[in-house]
Design a protein around this motif. Structure first.
Motif, PDB file in Angstrom:
ATOM      1  N   MET A 131      31.855  28.821 -33.600  1.00  0.00           N
ATOM      2  CA  MET A 131      32.592  30.022 -33.757  1.00  0.00           C
ATOM      3  C   MET A 131      32.103  30.773 -35.036  1.00  0.00           C
ATOM      4  N   ALA A 132      31.749  29.942 -36.042  1.00  0.00           N
ATOM      5  CA  ALA A 132      31.278  30.512 -37.475  1.00  0.00           C
ATOM      6  C   ALA A 132      30.008  31.122 -37.300  1.00  0.00           C
ATOM      7  N   LEU A 133      29.146  30.303 -36.495  1.00  0.00           N
ATOM      8  CA  LEU A 133      27.729  30.645 -36.168  1.00  0.00           C
ATOM      9  C   LEU A 133      27.689  32.226 -35.579  1.00  0.00           C
ATOM     10  N   ALA A 134      28.874  32.250 -34.710  1.00  0.00           N
ATOM     11  CA  ALA A 134      28.566  33.461 -33.718  1.00  0.00           C
ATOM     12  C   ALA A 134      28.724  34.724 -34.642  1.00  0.00           C
ATOM     13  N   SER A 135      29.555  34.754 -35.880  1.00  0.00           N
ATOM     14  CA  SER A 135      29.597  36.072 -36.287  1.00  0.00           C
ATOM     15  C   SER A 135      28.004  36.396 -37.215  1.00  0.00           C
ATOM     16  N   PHE A 136      27.199  35.656 -37.128  1.00  0.00           N
ATOM     17  CA  PHE A 136      26.019  35.885 -37.746  1.00  0.00           C
ATOM     18  C   PHE A 136      24.768  36.415 -36.714  1.00  0.00           C
ATOM     19  N   GLY A 137      25.293  36.316 -35.304  1.00  0.00           N
ATOM     20  CA  GLY A 137      24.170  36.426 -34.311  1.00  0.00           C
ATOM     21  C   GLY A 137      24.744  37.913 -33.598  1.00  0.00           C
ATOM     22  N   ARG A 138      23.541  37.977 -32.374  1.00  0.00           N
ATOM     23  CA  ARG A 138      23.807  39.134 -31.774  1.00  0.00           C
ATOM     24  C   ARG A 138      24.183  38.629 -30.129  1.00  0.00           C
ATOM     25  N   PRO A 139      24.637  39.603 -29.460  1.00  0.00           N
ATOM     26  CA  PRO A 139      25.074  39.187 -27.999  1.00  0.00           C
ATOM     27  C   PRO A 139      23.914  39.138 -27.072  1.00  0.00           C
ATOM     28  N   ARG A 140      22.847  38.728 -27.290  1.00  0.00           N
ATOM     29  CA  ARG A 140      21.635  39.134 -26.611  1.00  0.00           C
ATOM     30  C   ARG A 140      21.593  38.320 -25.198  1.00  0.00           C
ATOM     31  N   TYR A 141      22.317  37.264 -25.312  1.00  0.00           N
ATOM     32  CA  TYR A 141      22.410  36.278 -24.233  1.00  0.00           C
ATOM     33  C   TYR A 141      23.892  36.509 -23.186  1.00  0.00           C
ATOM     34  N   ALA A 142      24.504  37.507 -23.618  1.00  0.00           N
ATOM     35  CA  ALA A 142      25.754  37.770 -23.150  1.00  0.00           C
ATOM     36  C   ALA A 142      25.613  37.601 -21.528  1.00  0.00           C
ATOM     37  N   ALA A 143      24.665  38.365 -20.957  1.00  0.00           N
ATOM     38  CA  ALA A 143      24.410  38.605 -19.391  1.00  0.00           C
ATOM     39  C   ALA A 143      24.208  36.979 -18.909  1.00  0.00           C
ATOM     40  N   GLU A 144      23.446  36.301 -19.647  1.00  0.00           N
ATOM     41  CA  GLU A 144      23.164  34.971 -19.084  1.00  0.00           C
ATOM     42  C   GLU A 144      24.582  34.236 -19.056  1.00  0.00           C
ATOM     43  N   PHE A 145      25.203  34.300 -20.131  1.00  0.00           N
ATOM     44  CA  PHE A 145      26.691  33.668 -19.880  1.00  0.00           C
ATOM     45  C   PHE A 145      27.634  34.229 -19.004  1.00  0.00           C
ATOM     46  N   ARG A 146      27.410  35.649 -18.606  1.00  0.00           N
ATOM     47  CA  ARG A 146      28.259  35.993 -17.649  1.00  0.00           C
ATOM     48  C   ARG A 146      27.731  35.591 -16.093  1.00  0.00           C
ATOM     49  N   ARG A 147      26.507  35.134 -16.125  1.00  0.00           N
ATOM     50  CA  ARG A 147      26.005  34.513 -14.900  1.00  0.00           C
ATOM     51  C   ARG A 147      26.889  32.906 -14.649  1.00  0.00           C
ATOM     52  N   ILE A 148      26.899  32.428 -15.951  1.00  0.00           N
ATOM     53  CA  ILE A 148      27.535  31.076 -15.826  1.00  0.00           C
ATOM     54  C   ILE A 148      29.137  31.151 -15.726  1.00  0.00           C
ATOM     55  N   VAL A 149      29.523  31.948 -16.242  1.00  0.00           N
ATOM     56  CA  VAL A 149      31.136  32.033 -16.001  1.00  0.00           C
ATOM     57  C   VAL A 149      31.416  33.426 -15.368  1.00  0.00           C
ATOM     58  N   GLU A 150      32.163  32.995 -14.036  1.00  0.00           N
ATOM     59  CA  GLU A 150      32.260  34.180 -13.179  1.00  0.00           C
ATOM     60  C   GLU A 150      34.003  34.265 -12.993  1.00  0.00           C
ATOM     61  N   ILE A 151      34.363  35.303 -13.361  1.00  0.00           N
ATOM     62  CA  ILE A 151      35.970  35.482 -13.171  1.00  0.00           C
ATOM     63  C   ILE A 151      36.310  35.887 -11.868  1.00  0.00           C
ATOM     64  N   GLY A 152      37.312  35.089 -11.302  1.00  0.00           N
ATOM     65  CA  GLY A 152      37.691  35.508  -9.836  1.00  0.00           C
ATOM     66  C   GLY A 152      39.035  36.102  -9.854  1.00  0.00           C
ATOM     67  N   ARG A 153      39.770  36.200  -8.947  1.00  0.00           N
ATOM     68  CA  ARG A 153      41.029  36.687  -8.710  1.00  0.00           C
ATOM     69  C   ARG A 153      42.244  35.824  -9.158  1.00  0.00           C
ATOM     70  N   ASP A 154      43.310  36.278  -9.527  1.00  0.00           N
ATOM     71  CA  ASP A 154      44.610  35.576  -9.637  1.00  0.00           C
ATOM     72  C   ASP A 154      44.292  34.470 -10.661  1.00  0.00           C
ATOM     73  N   GLY A 155      43.755  34.770 -11.762  1.00  0.00           N
ATOM     74  CA  GLY A 155      43.590  33.768 -13.013  1.00  0.00           C
ATOM     75  C   GLY A 155      42.658  32.732 -12.685  1.00  0.00           C
ATOM     76  N   THR A 156      41.692  32.888 -11.824  1.00  0.00           N
ATOM     77  CA  THR A 156      40.764  31.891 -11.529  1.00  0.00           C
ATOM     78  C   THR A 156      39.598  32.310 -12.375  1.00  0.00           C
ATOM     79  N   TYR A 157      38.617  31.163 -12.551  1.00  0.00           N
ATOM     80  CA  TYR A 157      37.477  31.698 -12.908  1.00  0.00           C
ATOM     81  C   TYR A 157      36.472  30.111 -12.536  1.00  0.00           C
TER      82      TYR A 157
END
Ligand SMILES: [Fe+2]
Length: 569
Positions: free
Chosen positions: A224-250
């Protein structure tokens, strides 16, 4: 009615004692055994019970183990066992659980837990026999296995300052769940849903922690501390890993981190920009996901407030985003949000189930051992230490801090949960930027780790944007633009700070110290970091404090009414 809560299944083993709805004491085992996190969260350690923490809790309540009415163990092995397996006699096929997504060692793990009551009665270390010995013949307690996530949930809503709230818990894993939702209202609790393994935001965070060369189930806050030094250039990759469903599911796809982000960083190897960017991207997608889950939960419950627990809820950047999103009017996070807090939740849940009413709100986290001036004085004298008893320890300490000395501060009962909150803290002045480096050197920590401010609650809004009551250091705030120059040591690279507010009721002496520092410097803020050195648990006893003081470059120790000072170089 006494209810003893025990967390021992994974790590951060801990105990808590509740008497008629009121929490008397709670503490982590690590503080007594001096082994960080108590143990590693692996099947081979599941038998180890937090005997020292239990002993302390019994002592605080003035009872023996045999006097306990209920024992609440914060994990339910029977959620993973059918009748046939219930005796858990080994050997089960080591691969028996594999189809259910369980480790091959799950039978060993579960058999330890099924037998925890026997271990509690017979397995105490010899030196602790006094409060345990009669349990074998005299015990009359009811034993309860309580679902791990229900314990996290109860630790949130039964300790929160709300009569009604939505409840969200997020962690690595319980028996099967990794996320739970509920609604607490009218003294009733309704579970709304769960996300189950292998889908787990907590486990994904642990995977990335390990990939980045840190210790999983331990060093997530460094990511979490490292994150503030970085850029979110892999966010799309992580969105492929985490898929938000309906009704609070993922869903969380197998992350295959090396394939996506390159080889893992070896522990201790240099940090490269891509490591910061991976951390930042993960943090961003975690925030997006949890905000969406929270919005769903708000629609489901209509509740004005949110209570949270589970290890993921220790992510204070995420918590700050949740607060600022205003999905809920108020967000409260139980300070021992990690697994240690499940001992608290288990005990509060069983107490509530049997008594039918609540009797507790967690105003502060000072639930651990405390030591009176007589006891501290006797110890210092016996150790032949050159300590000076002073009439006003707050004022004397403020003088040292204003003079840029770094002080170990040991006052009152120890904190429950991972944050030092002014009972077992290392304190320093925030006025010079280099203080962060000096503190990281004292604690032998990585340079990228920020240090956090404690501020007088009544001044919080002047120094931090939207600053308000935040006694547990679990939310970040932006440092006010016109104050940033005056407290550079506590301002993180992204302009935020992980703030603890302090009021008089919470800790009168800590409050007096901040007031005294303000009188001398005009600044109602101190740097507060935990009283320990690298890899060590936070100090618990006067002896721990003195050992840490003499074996680290600390300048002074304020312990009870006594002051110890090292000669200036
Ligand atoms: Fe957990």
């Amino acid at each position: 009615m006494h209810t003893l809560g025990i967390n021992a299944a994974y790590h951060d083993s801990s105990a808590c004692i509740v008497r008629d709805g009121c929490v008397i004491a709670a503490a982590e085992e690590e503080r007594f055994t001096r082994i960080k996190h108590g143990k590693r969260p692996v099947p081979f350690t599941a038998w180890e019970l937090p005997f020292h923490a239990i002993d302390y809790c019994l002592d605080a309540a003035g009872i023996e183990l045999a006097d306990v009415d209920h024992v609440a163990y914060a994990y339910d092995p029977y959620l993973l066992l059918d009748e046939r397996d219930a005796t858990m006699t080994l050997p089960l096929e080591p691969s028996a659980g594999a189809s259910a997504g369980l480790s091959p060692w799950e039978p060993l793990f579960l058999s330890y837990i099924v037998n925890a009551e026997r271990q509690l009665v017979d397995g105490m270390p010899h030196r602790l026999r006094r409060r345990f010995a009669t349990a074998r013949t005299r015990r009359q307690w009811q034993w309860h296995f309580v679902e791990h996530h229900l314990c996290h949930e109860a630790s949130a809503f039964l300790a929160a300052p709300f009569d009604e709230c939505a409840v969200m818990t997020l962690d690595g894993r319980g028996e099967r769940a990794s996320t739970s939702y509920g609604h607490y209202a009218h003294d009733d609790y309704r579970r709304l849903g769960q996300v189950t393994l292998p889908h787990s935001l907590g486990l994904l965070f642990e995977d990335v922690t390990e990939h980045l060369g840190f210790l999983r189930s331990s060093d997530e806050y460094k990511v979490m501390a490292l994150a503030s030094f970085g850029r979110p250039r892999y966010a799309a990759e992580f969105r492929r890993i985490v898929e938000i469903g309906r009704d609070g599911t993922y869903r969380v796809e197998p992350p295959r981190l090396a394939e996506r982000f390159g080889p893992p960083r070896a522990p201790g190897a240099a940090l490269e920009p891509r490591h910061f960017d991976i951390a930042r991207s993960l943090q961003q997608v975690l925030e997006e996901t949890v905000l969406e889950l929270a919005a769903w939960l708000a629609r489901q419950t209509g509740a004005p407030s949110l209570s949270m627990a589970g290890g993921v809820a220790l992510n204070c950047v995420l918590n700050g985003k949740l607060r600022d999103a205003r999905i809920f009017r108020d967000v409260w996070v139980q300070p021992a949000a990690g697994d240690a807090g499940t001992a608290l939740g288990a005990a509060l849940w069983i107490d509530w189930q049997h008594r039918g009413r609540r009797g507790y709100r967690m105003e502060d986290a000072y639930l651990g051992p405390g030591f009176g001036d007589d006891e501290i004085g006797a110890f210092l004298e016996r150790a032949k230490l050159d300590a000076r008893r002073v009439a006003d320890i707050a004022d004397e300490t403020a003088k040292l801090l204003a003079d840029d000395r770094i002080v170990g501060w040991f006052q009152g009962r120890m904190e429950f949960g991972p944050r030092a909150l002014g009972a077992r803290s290392i304190l320093a002045s925030p006025i010079r930027a280099e203080m962060q480096e000096r503190l990281n050197a004292i604690k032998d920590r990585e340079d990228f780790r920020p240090v956090a401010p404690a501020v007088l609650e009544e001044r919080a809004a002047e120094w931090f944007v939207g600053g308000r009551r935040s006694p547990f250091m679990l939310f970040v705030f932006d440092v006010a633009a016109d104050k940033a120059e005056r407290i550079p040591a506590v301002r993180h690279v992204d302009g935020t700070a992980r703030v603890q507010t302090v009021n008089r009721e919470q800790h009168p002496l800590y409050h007096a110290l901040l007031r005294a520092f303000e009188r001398r410097t005009g600044i109602p803020v101190l740097v507060n970091t935990s009283f320990n050195t690298h890899g060590e648990p936070i100090v618990c006893t006067p002896r721990d404090a003195v050992e840490c003081y003499f074996t680290s470059p600390l300048d002074a120790l304020a312990i009870g009414s006594w002051l110890l000072e090292k000669a200036r170089p």
